[in-house]
Design an enzyme around this catalytic site. Structure first.
Site, PDB file in Angstrom:
ATOM      1  N   ASP A   1      -5.362 -13.334  10.105  1.00 13.32           N
ATOM      2  CA  ASP A   1      -4.233 -13.312   9.158  1.00 13.32           C
ATOM      3  C   ASP A   1      -3.065 -14.206   9.578  1.00 13.32           C
ATOM      4  OD1 ASP A   1      -5.538 -11.540   7.512  1.00 13.32           O
ATOM      5  OD2 ASP A   1      -4.404  -9.773   8.111  1.00 13.32           O
TER       6      ASP A   1
ATOM      7  N   HIS B   1       0.877  -1.173   0.000  1.00  8.19           N
ATOM      8  CA  HIS B   1       0.000   0.000   0.000  1.00  8.19           C
ATOM      9  C   HIS B   1       0.913   1.221   0.000  1.00  8.19           C
ATOM     10  CE1 HIS B   1      -2.265  -2.986   2.452  1.00  8.19           C
ATOM     11  NE2 HIS B   1      -3.367  -2.420   2.048  1.00  8.19           N
TER      12      HIS B   1
ATOM     13  N   GLU C   1     -11.062  -6.928  -3.805  1.00  5.03           N
ATOM     14  CA  GLU C   1     -10.847  -7.949  -2.769  1.00  5.03           C
ATOM     15  C   GLU C   1     -12.045  -7.977  -1.821  1.00  5.03           C
ATOM     16  OE1 GLU C   1      -6.960  -7.953  -0.924  1.00  5.03           O
ATOM     17  OE2 GLU C   1      -7.802  -8.719   0.948  1.00  5.03           O
TER      18      GLU C   1
ATOM     19  N   HIS D   1     -10.907 -14.052   4.520  1.00  3.09           N
ATOM     20  CA  HIS D   1     -12.137 -13.295   4.249  1.00  3.09           C
ATOM     21  C   HIS D   1     -13.282 -14.229   3.875  1.00  3.09           C
ATOM     22  CE1 HIS D   1      -9.635  -9.459   3.138  1.00  3.09           C
ATOM     23  NE2 HIS D   1      -9.376  -9.919   4.349  1.00  3.09           N
TER      24      HIS D   1
ATOM     25  N   ASP E   1      -4.995 -13.905  -1.823  1.00  5.73           N
ATOM     26  CA  ASP E   1      -4.293 -13.547  -0.598  1.00  5.73           C
ATOM     27  C   ASP E   1      -4.330 -14.796   0.277  1.00  5.73           C
ATOM     28  OD1 ASP E   1      -3.682 -11.017  -1.373  1.00  5.73           O
ATOM     29  OD2 ASP E   1      -4.793  -9.994   0.226  1.00  5.73           O
TER      30      ASP E   1
ATOM     31  N   GLU F   1      -9.258 -13.744  -0.606  1.00  2.79           N
ATOM     32  CA  GLU F   1      -8.436 -14.036   0.572  1.00  2.79           C
ATOM     33  C   GLU F   1      -9.103 -15.139   1.387  1.00  2.79           C
ATOM     34  OE1 GLU F   1      -6.557 -10.791   2.609  1.00  2.79           O
ATOM     35  OE2 GLU F   1      -7.088 -11.611   4.558  1.00  2.79           O
TER      36      GLU F   1
ATOM     37  N   ASP G   1     -10.238 -11.309  11.472  1.00  6.98           N
ATOM     38  CA  ASP G   1      -9.283 -11.518  10.380  1.00  6.98           C
ATOM     39  C   ASP G   1      -7.891 -11.679  10.994  1.00  6.98           C
ATOM     40  OD1 ASP G   1      -8.492 -11.729   7.754  1.00  6.98           O
ATOM     41  OD2 ASP G   1      -8.511  -9.587   7.361  1.00  6.98           O
TER      42      ASP G   1
ATOM     43  N   ASP H   1       2.191   1.962   3.457  1.00  5.93           N
ATOM     44  CA  ASP H   1       3.148   1.030   4.088  1.00  5.93           C
ATOM     45  C   ASP H   1       4.558   1.520   3.825  1.00  5.93           C
ATOM     46  OD1 ASP H   1       0.927  -0.640   4.169  1.00  5.93           O
ATOM     47  OD2 ASP H   1       1.590  -1.801   2.427  1.00  5.93           O
TER      48      ASP H   1
ATOM     49  N   ASP I   1      -0.784 -12.471   2.732  1.00  2.17           N
ATOM     50  CA  ASP I   1      -1.361 -11.383   3.513  1.00  2.17           C
ATOM     51  C   ASP I   1      -1.499 -11.935   4.933  1.00  2.17           C
ATOM     52  OD1 ASP I   1      -2.555  -9.159   4.435  1.00  2.17           O
ATOM     53  OD2 ASP I   1      -4.229  -9.145   3.019  1.00  2.17           O
TER      54      ASP I   1
END
Ligand code: XLS
Ligand code: NI
Ligand code: NI
Length: 437
Positions: A310, A102, A233, A272, A297, A269, A308, A105, A340
């Site tokens: 991750d 991003h 996404e 998700h 992802d 993802e 989430d 980031d 991700d």
């Protein structure tokens, strides 16, 4: 090049399943061929800049724990530029070919929009240089439209036109750089494109604004000659109560409703899908059947947590089904498998970044092997084909071609009497998968 950030870690290599070295691949053998194509080409692994370089491993009750000795903790552009070398050293040592980022980031906000853009320019120049030196590639870029307070009500669905305009400016600039860096795609994840309560929300207007926003992005893409793919996404919630792009089917409906389907594919993802109450395989099939699977992802949720989380993907069944669907669709083209994913808060040492990615890469390498084995075995596909046999009859074909009426169906039903049922054999099929694993 600055001093090494990981001086005690060598380039991770394939040592095979019997190796006990935690810093080796047991299954990911980049050049090994599966169905005639190298693992590297099948898997197209990407590293997420936000998690790997910027995630402090905080949680709602505790501060960050991650050790990042290379980071001076400031928002200075020089610090942001210094991180780039660390990141590319990591990519090289871990054998990751792609990365995703991003705008926020990699570079900090400045005192105003123009200064913020200049910050991104400086860091992206460093990214371009590092890509050139290492041969690493950008899978996709994106704009962060969810952290800053100006996006508290949403970005492309904000009640505030001023926020909407900032979001447009950010996407424009992030897309320009994605193009400049040779990115293969650009992602739209609408973290705050939804609502917290319908009490204060004009949902119809917000969805229309989002569609206008995406059309402007398509126009901009054309105007700069960016040929990468656009990905939406889906995610059902978190941070919003309801996100408009809630799952693959909702996204496809949105794209169709607003005449955007030709311009977008989906970035799905795993975590998700779980939050949406769907299996990842369901999401993949929904996208693939519509010709709209773009990228993945790859991560893992924590069962029963509803968040989430991750985690790094270490579930073999998940990975096998993902790779099975990818093989069935003929492979990822411009997409890849982007981790991700973040380490657990307790895995705070730099070396844990390696352990985490190695675990994910090996899991997907095995998933790929299992998927190929399932296809070569052929029993499951043969069973499915057999299960739909009746549709290969004359009447079946005519129904599929749209050449029949309800009168025809009645005549047939009268003639043939009560249908004879056959078993679905689910448990047999489940056992076949276990055989391959
Ligand atoms: C958050 C999303 C995000 C996107 C990129 O849940 O997964 O990380 O992938 O904005
Ligand atoms: Ni994601
Ligand atoms: Ni996510």
């Amino acid at each position: 090049m600055a001093a090494s950030a990981f001086p005690n870690i060598q380039k991770v290599t394939f040592e095979g399943p019997s190796s006990k070295n935690p810093l080796s691949f047991k299954h990911y053998d980049a050049e090994a061929l599966i169905e005639g194509k190298s693992m590297r080409e099948h898997l197209r692994f990407a590293c997420a800049y936000w998690h790997t370089m910027r995630n402090p491993l905080a949680d709602p009750f505790g501060v960050g724990t991650a050790q990042m000795p290379w980071d001076d903790g400031t928002d200075a552009v020089a610090n942001a530029v210094a991180r780039v070398d660390v990141f590319f050293e990591f990519l090289e040592k871990c054998g990751l070919d792609y990365y995703c980022f991003h705008d926020r980031d990699v570079s900090p906000e400045g005192k105003d929009l123009a200064a913020t853009e200049r910050n991104l320019d400086q860091v992206c120049e460093a990214l371009a240089k590092a890509q050139k030196e290492t041969g690493k590639k950008l899978l996709w870029g994106t704009a962060c439209l969810f952290i800053h307070p100006r996006y508290m009500h949403g970005a492309a669905t904000s009640c505030s036109l001023d926020s909407y305009a900032w979001a447009g400016a950010q996407v424009r600039h992030a897309m320009n750089w994605t193009h400049e860096l040779g990115g293969e795609g650009y992602v739209f994840w609408g973290g705050r494109e939804g609502y917290t309560t319908l009490l204060n929300t004009d949902m119809k207007r917000e969805r229309e604004h989002l569609a206008r926003f995406l059309h402007m992005a398509v126009d901009h893409k054309k105007s700069i000659g960016f040929e990468g793919l656009f990905f939406i996404e889906p995610k059902p919630k978190e941070p919003t109560t309801h996100q408009y792009d809630s799952d693959a089917a909702a996204c496809l409906n949105f794209l169709r409703e607003f005449d955007l389907l030709d311009h977008f594919k989906l970035n799905l993802e795993t975590n998700h899908a779980a939050l949406a109450g769907n299996s990842m395989r369901h999401e993949l099939k929904t996208a693939i059947d519509a010709g709209a699977l773009g990228s993945i992802d790859a991560n893992l949720g924590t069962a029963n947590l509803g968040w989430d989380t991750d985690c790094f993907p270490v579930d073999l069944y998940d990975a096998a089904w993902v790779m099975h669907e990818v093989l069935e669709m003929g492979g990822l083209t411009s997409g890849g498998l982007n981790f991700d994913a973040k380490r657990r808060r307790e895995s705070f040492e730099p070396i844990d970044l390696f352990h985490a990615h190695i675990a994910g890469m090996d899991t997907y390498a095995r998933g790929l092997k299992i998927a190929a084995a399932l296809r070569a075995d052929g029993r499951i596909q043969a069973f499915i084909d057999q299960r739909y046999q009746s549709w290969n009859s004359d009447l079946g074909k005519r129904v599929e071609q749209g050449k029949t009426s309800l009168d025809d169906l009645r005549d047939y039903a009268i003639q043939n009497g009560e249908p004879v049922m056959e078993s679905g054999r689910q448990e047999v099929l489940e056992a076949i998968i276990n055989e391959m694993i």
